[in-house]
Design a protein around this motif. Structure first.
Motif, PDB file in Angstrom:
ATOM      1  N   GLU A 240       0.823  -1.206   0.000  1.00 43.45           N
ATOM      2  CA  GLU A 240       0.000   0.000   0.000  1.00 43.45           C
ATOM      3  C   GLU A 240       0.854   1.251   0.000  1.00 43.45           C
ATOM      4  OE1 GLU A 240      -2.394  -0.545   3.422  1.00 43.45           O
ATOM      5  OE2 GLU A 240      -3.814  -1.916   2.456  1.00 43.45           O
ATOM      6  N   ARG A 241       1.938   1.238   0.747  1.00 44.70           N
ATOM      7  CA  ARG A 241       2.813   2.406   0.759  1.00 44.70           C
ATOM      8  C   ARG A 241       3.490   2.589  -0.597  1.00 44.70           C
ATOM      9  NH1 ARG A 241       3.367   3.904   6.110  1.00 44.70           N
ATOM     10  NH2 ARG A 241       3.034   2.244   7.638  1.00 44.70           N
ATOM     11  N   LEU A 242       3.947   1.504  -1.192  1.00 46.76           N
ATOM     12  CA  LEU A 242       4.586   1.603  -2.498  1.00 46.76           C
ATOM     13  C   LEU A 242       3.634   2.149  -3.556  1.00 46.76           C
ATOM     14  CD1 LEU A 242       6.674  -1.706  -2.619  1.00 46.76           C
ATOM     15  CD2 LEU A 242       7.576   0.623  -2.650  1.00 46.76           C
ATOM     16  N   ALA A 243       2.351   1.809  -3.433  1.00 46.10           N
ATOM     17  CA  ALA A 243       1.377   2.282  -4.422  1.00 46.10           C
ATOM     18  C   ALA A 243       1.283   3.802  -4.432  1.00 46.10           C
ATOM     19  CB  ALA A 243       0.014   1.666  -4.140  1.00 46.10           C
ATOM     20  N   THR A 244       1.562   4.451  -3.310  1.00 52.42           N
ATOM     21  CA  THR A 244       1.471   5.907  -3.251  1.00 52.42           C
ATOM     22  C   THR A 244       2.590   6.600  -4.014  1.00 52.42           C
ATOM     23  OG1 THR A 244       2.747   6.064  -1.187  1.00 52.42           O
ATOM     24  CG2 THR A 244       0.363   5.727  -0.996  1.00 52.42           C
ATOM     25  N   VAL A 245       3.684   5.896  -4.303  1.00 51.47           N
ATOM     26  CA  VAL A 245       4.805   6.501  -5.031  1.00 51.47           C
ATOM     27  C   VAL A 245       5.087   5.771  -6.334  1.00 51.47           C
ATOM     28  CG1 VAL A 245       5.878   7.389  -2.933  1.00 51.47           C
ATOM     29  CG2 VAL A 245       6.468   5.102  -3.722  1.00 51.47           C
ATOM     30  N   GLY A 246       4.216   4.841  -6.721  1.00 53.04           N
ATOM     31  CA  GLY A 246       4.435   4.102  -7.959  1.00 53.04           C
ATOM     32  C   GLY A 246       5.572   3.121  -7.891  1.00 53.04           C
ATOM     33  N   GLY A 247       5.841   2.571  -6.704  1.00 55.13           N
ATOM     34  CA  GLY A 247       6.932   1.615  -6.546  1.00 55.13           C
ATOM     35  C   GLY A 247       6.517   0.194  -6.868  1.00 55.13           C
TER      36      GLY A 247
ATOM     37  N   VAL B  29      11.756   2.055  -5.764  1.00 54.55           N
ATOM     38  CA  VAL B  29      11.052   3.326  -5.614  1.00 54.55           C
ATOM     39  C   VAL B  29      11.619   4.308  -6.625  1.00 54.55           C
ATOM     40  CG1 VAL B  29      10.624   5.269  -4.081  1.00 54.55           C
ATOM     41  CG2 VAL B  29      10.560   2.954  -3.180  1.00 54.55           C
ATOM     42  N   PRO B  30      10.788   4.903  -7.470  1.00 57.30           N
ATOM     43  CA  PRO B  30      11.290   5.876  -8.446  1.00 57.30           C
ATOM     44  C   PRO B  30      11.781   7.133  -7.751  1.00 57.30           C
ATOM     45  CG  PRO B  30       8.895   5.807  -8.489  1.00 57.30           C
ATOM     46  CD  PRO B  30       9.338   4.685  -7.596  1.00 57.30           C
ATOM     47  N   LEU B  31      12.772   7.765  -8.355  1.00 62.23           N
ATOM     48  CA  LEU B  31      13.378   8.969  -7.780  1.00 62.23           C
ATOM     49  C   LEU B  31      13.109  10.180  -8.642  1.00 62.23           C
ATOM     50  CD1 LEU B  31      16.818   7.499  -6.675  1.00 62.23           C
ATOM     51  CD2 LEU B  31      14.708   7.694  -5.353  1.00 62.23           C
ATOM     52  N   GLY B  32      12.060  10.146  -9.456  1.00 69.27           N
ATOM     53  CA  GLY B  32      11.757  11.261 -10.346  1.00 69.27           C
ATOM     54  C   GLY B  32      11.295  12.475  -9.584  1.00 69.27           C
ATOM     55  N   SER B  33      11.297  13.613 -10.272  1.00 71.16           N
ATOM     56  CA  SER B  33      10.890  14.878  -9.641  1.00 71.16           C
ATOM     57  C   SER B  33       9.405  14.959  -9.435  1.00 71.16           C
ATOM     58  CB  SER B  33      11.331  16.058 -10.507  1.00 71.16           C
ATOM     59  OG  SER B  33      10.747  15.966 -11.798  1.00 71.16           O
ATOM     60  N   ASP B  34       8.620  14.125 -10.129  1.00 71.92           N
ATOM     61  CA  ASP B  34       7.164  14.154  -9.999  1.00 71.92           C
ATOM     62  C   ASP B  34       6.666  13.215  -8.944  1.00 71.92           C
ATOM     63  OD1 ASP B  34       7.895  11.896 -11.367  1.00 71.92           O
ATOM     64  OD2 ASP B  34       6.113  11.832 -12.634  1.00 71.92           O
ATOM     65  N   LEU B  35       7.569  12.774  -8.069  1.00 74.17           N
ATOM     66  CA  LEU B  35       7.162  11.768  -7.075  1.00 74.17           C
ATOM     67  C   LEU B  35       6.109  12.313  -6.149  1.00 74.17           C
ATOM     68  CD1 LEU B  35       7.747   8.954  -5.986  1.00 74.17           C
ATOM     69  CD2 LEU B  35       9.448   9.952  -4.453  1.00 74.17           C
ATOM     70  N   GLY B  36       6.193  13.562  -5.777  1.00 73.24           N
ATOM     71  CA  GLY B  36       5.223  14.105  -4.840  1.00 73.24           C
ATOM     72  C   GLY B  36       3.825  14.157  -5.411  1.00 73.24           C
ATOM     73  N   SER B  37       3.651  14.188  -6.740  1.00 77.07           N
ATOM     74  CA  SER B  37       2.317  14.249  -7.329  1.00 77.07           C
ATOM     75  C   SER B  37       1.566  12.959  -7.260  1.00 77.07           C
ATOM     76  CB  SER B  37       2.420  14.694  -8.786  1.00 77.07           C
ATOM     77  OG  SER B  37       3.147  13.723  -9.528  1.00 77.07           O
ATOM     78  N   ARG B  38       2.229  11.871  -6.850  1.00 79.28           N
ATOM     79  CA  ARG B  38       1.565  10.581  -6.778  1.00 79.28           C
ATOM     80  C   ARG B  38       0.795  10.409  -5.484  1.00 79.28           C
ATOM     81  NH1 ARG B  38       3.741   6.962 -10.590  1.00 79.28           N
ATOM     82  NH2 ARG B  38       5.596   7.719 -11.630  1.00 79.28           N
ATOM     83  N   GLU B  39       0.973  11.289  -4.561  1.00 82.77           N
ATOM     84  CA  GLU B  39       0.346  11.092  -3.246  1.00 82.77           C
ATOM     85  C   GLU B  39      -1.148  11.279  -3.364  1.00 82.77           C
ATOM     86  OE1 GLU B  39       2.143  13.203  -0.042  1.00 82.77           O
ATOM     87  OE2 GLU B  39       4.076  13.168  -0.997  1.00 82.77           O
TER      88      GLU B  39
END
Length: 392
Positions: A354-361, A382-392
């Motif tokens: 569930e936690r990974l789903a929030t960051v596309g992991g 876990v992806p390290l892209g700059s758009d990571l925060g938009s997945r929340e």
């Protein structure tokens, strides 16, 4: 008394007598335009029986109109009842206008307003012009059609379509209020799920470590009281930290860090007698959300190794990778224990997923030794892209 107790909100039924009175007052104000038929009855231009019947018919019209408009904005009646009532009001307007004269043409304005306030927008869109056309047809037979028809056509059309807009606004307001309540309920459910997941991760790790150190202190106590005292001191420290973490989790302010969890993993594995190969440092440029997910996953994975695996050795690795989809960081936790049950994931793996789903992991599990099926290896990316925060 506050404003909520006095005024009726849009789309809300009145909750007390004061609100009922205020609502009836607002509806009654618009009945002032009934002065023309009332004056016609008072002037005595009709026979006594016609005046009596006209008064009864006017009272029935006003009462039906008021009840229908009042109930429509409080608790709407069934659609077929609305249709029958609107048809009755229209029939009364036609009959009274034809028999008692042009002052009664104003009833068509109220019919159009009723149509706009009670019927669906699509139905009102054609029924309001129909009643207005009937008004014009009857008005053209009057003595002064040039004065009567323009004075009533505009109010009929404007009042009818304005009430359609008001009805649509009330309906939208009700739907938005219901949607807001649904969103609030979903947010509460999500918060309860987050809290349950966090408490499971926190207490599972801390209690496992306390249990291991308590057993170790018990074995040392007869012959090595000094070493047992050190274990008891560690138990006190872990307990205090667990209490702090639980309070922070409840408050929503606690965020684990990857360096802290790496240090905690070395301590927990050493206390369990598991040879540990754990990195000393973590990358410095990790996004906050990615670091939090990795920290939780590491804590849960090490807790599972300590509690369930029976492993003698555990290896933790952090590997940056460049993929076609962008940069990612892989965390791998491998042990040489009994391996997974293969039945279904437990609460820990479910929480990690569930936690990974929030960051596309991504998460993969496999035996450490595929040939013998022993050991358990957990790998998550876990992806390290700059758009990571938009997945929340």
């Amino acid at each position: 008394m506050n404003d909520d107790e006095t005024f009726v909100g849009i789309g809300r039924p009145p909750a007390n007598r004061r609100q009922v009175g205020i609502k009836l007052l607002w509806i009654g104000i618009w009945l002032a335009f009934m002065s023309a038929p009332v004056k016609d009855l008072i002037d005595g231009t009709h026979a006594p029986w016609a005046t009596a019947l006209g008064a009864l018919a006017l009272a029935a019209f006003v009462g039906t109109y008021s009840v229908l408009v009042f109930r429509q904005t409080s608790k709407a009646p069934a659609r077929y009842r609305v249709g029958v009532t609107v048809a009755l009001l229209g029939a009364l307007a036609v009959v009274l206008s034809l028999t008692l004269g042009t002052p009664w043409l104003v009833l068509f304005v109220y019919v159009c307003v009723t149509v706009g306030a009670t019927l669906p927008l699509r139905t009102a869109g054609w029924l309001i012009p129909v009643f207005t056309a009937v008004l014009v047809a009857i008005g053209l037979t009057a003595d002064h059609p040039r004065e009567i028809v323009p004075a009533l056509v505009v109010p009929a059309l404007l009042g009818g379509f304005a009430m359609s807009g008001v009805r649509q606004m009330i309906r939208t307001t009700v739907e938005l209020r219901e949607a807001r309540a649904t969103v609030a309920q979903l947010a509460a459910n999500e918060e309860r799920l987050r809290l349950a997941r966090d408490l499971h991760d926190l207490l599972g790790h801390s209690l496992s470590l306390i249990t291991l150190k308590s057993e170790l202190a018990g074995r040392m106590l007869p012959d090595h009281p000094d070493q047992a005292a050190l274990q008891v001191a560690d138990i006190e420290q872990v307990s205090r930290q667990a209490l702090v973490d639980v309070r922070s989790a409840v408050s929503g302010y606690r965020r684990p860090t990857l360096p802290g969890e790496l240090a905690g993993a070395r301590t927990a594995l050493a206390a369990a007698g598991v040879a540990a190969d754990v990195p000393a440092d973590a990358p410095d440029d990790l996004p906050e959300k990615a670091e939090e997910v990795l920290a939780w996953a590491l804590r849960e994975a090490v807790t599972n190794v300590v509690r369930h695996s029976g492993a003698r050795r555990c290896t933790v690795t952090l590997t940056p990778r460049q993929t076609l989809g962008g940069r990612l960081l892989e965390l791998t936790v491998a042990d040489d224990g009994r391996g997974g049950s293969g039945v279904k994931p437990g609460n820990g793996l479910t929480g990690i997923t569930e936690r990974l789903a929030t960051v596309g992991g991504t998460l993969t599990t496999r035996p450490t030794d595929p040939g013998s099926g022993k050991g358990f290896t957990l790998t998550l990316g876990v992806p390290l892209g700059s758009d990571l925060g938009s997945r929340e």
